[in-house]
Design an enzyme around this catalytic site. Structure first.
Site, PDB file in Angstrom:
ATOM      1  CB  VAL A  50      -0.937   0.006   1.235  1.00  0.00           C
ATOM      2  CG1 VAL A  50      -1.747   1.292   1.295  1.00  0.00           C
ATOM      3  CG2 VAL A  50      -1.877  -1.203   1.196  1.00  0.00           C
ATOM      4  CB  CYS A  51       4.116   1.975   1.646  1.00  0.00           C
ATOM      5  SG  CYS A  51       3.743   1.378   3.311  1.00  0.00           S
ATOM      6  N   PRO A  52       3.740   2.428  -1.483  1.00  0.00           N
ATOM      7  CG  PRO A  52       4.245   0.849  -3.120  1.00  0.00           C
ATOM      8  CD  PRO A  52       4.081   1.005  -1.639  1.00  0.00           C
ATOM      9  CD  GLU A  54      -1.040   5.519   2.428  1.00  0.00           C
ATOM     10  OE1 GLU A  54      -2.148   5.841   2.887  1.00  0.00           O
ATOM     11  OE2 GLU A  54      -0.049   5.270   3.143  1.00  0.00           O
ATOM     12  CG  LEU A  55       5.627   7.550  -0.161  1.00  0.00           C
ATOM     13  CD1 LEU A  55       5.041   6.460   0.712  1.00  0.00           C
ATOM     14  CD2 LEU A  55       7.139   7.494  -0.147  1.00  0.00           C
TER      15      LEU A  55
END
Length: 210
Positions: A50-52, A54-55
């Site tokens: 999920v993190c990339p 969001e970034l």
């Protein structure tokens, strides 16, 4: 511990910029010295899932934040070296190449511990006493900080839940309206909509028309 309505912790942390330069950041001082709002968002880990998304989503709206006198800063407990490797990994390979805002490297977990956003707790071990249990990475916490260093919004998502970036733009618009006009912003308020006076007559007038 909630920091809403309080000053953001006055603490300096390591970070990296998109060129790979290692820098020191103090969010509280940066807001005051540059007279800007700051959006600080935490995510669990580099090179995850999920993190990339969001970034990249925050990067896509950087111009909108800049229009609102707001600096975007990311943060996790990964090292600057890992951040740099991820910044140099193409988007189509799960990387964040193209992200241009600073990313904090809270490897000693000082700031995330003060904020209380780590997935960790102390448990008693029968032989070794207190030990840490949990992943020791952060939840998806977000802080909006005004030009004085005060937190005017904070929220925390569990790790599987990505954020709606446009909601933070709406919140910044609402807070800026309050700063400029002294009015308060009702539910679902958006830029250009009617706000109201924080009085009995104000709410009565607003509700009568909405």
């Amino acid at each position: 511990m909630s920091f809403t309505g309080k000053n953001f912790p006055n603490i300096t942390v390591d970070a990296i910029d998109y060129l790979g330069d290692y820098i020191s950041l103090n969010i509280f001082e940066k807001a005051q010295q540059e007279n800007k709002k700051i959006l600080l968002f935490w995510y669990p880990k580099d090179f995850t899932f999920v993190c990339p998304t969001e970034l990249h989503a925050f990067q896509a709206e950087v111009a909108e934040f800049e229009k609102r006198n707001t600096i975007v800063i990311g943060a996790s407990c990964d090292s600057n070296e890992v951040h740099f490797a991820w910044l140099n990994t193409p988007k189509d390979n799960g990387g964040i190449e193209g992200v241009e805002y600073p990313i904090i490297a809270d490897t000693n977990r000082n700031l995330s511990s003060i904020l209380g956003i780590l997935d960790v707790k102390e448990v008693e071990h029968p032989e070794f006493g207190l030990i840490a249990e949990g992943s020791a990475v952060t939840y998806r916490a977000t802080y909006l900080i005004d030009e004085t260093g005060k937190v005017f919004h904070e929220s925390v998502n569990d790790m599987p839940l990505g954020r709606n970036v446009k909601e933070y733009i709406r919140l910044i618009d609402a807070y800026t309206h309050v700063q400029k006009h002294g009015e308060v912003c009702p539910a679902n308020w958006e830029e250009g909509k009617e706000a109201m006076n924080a009085t009995r007559d104000g709410v009565a007038s607003y509700l009568s028309m909405n």
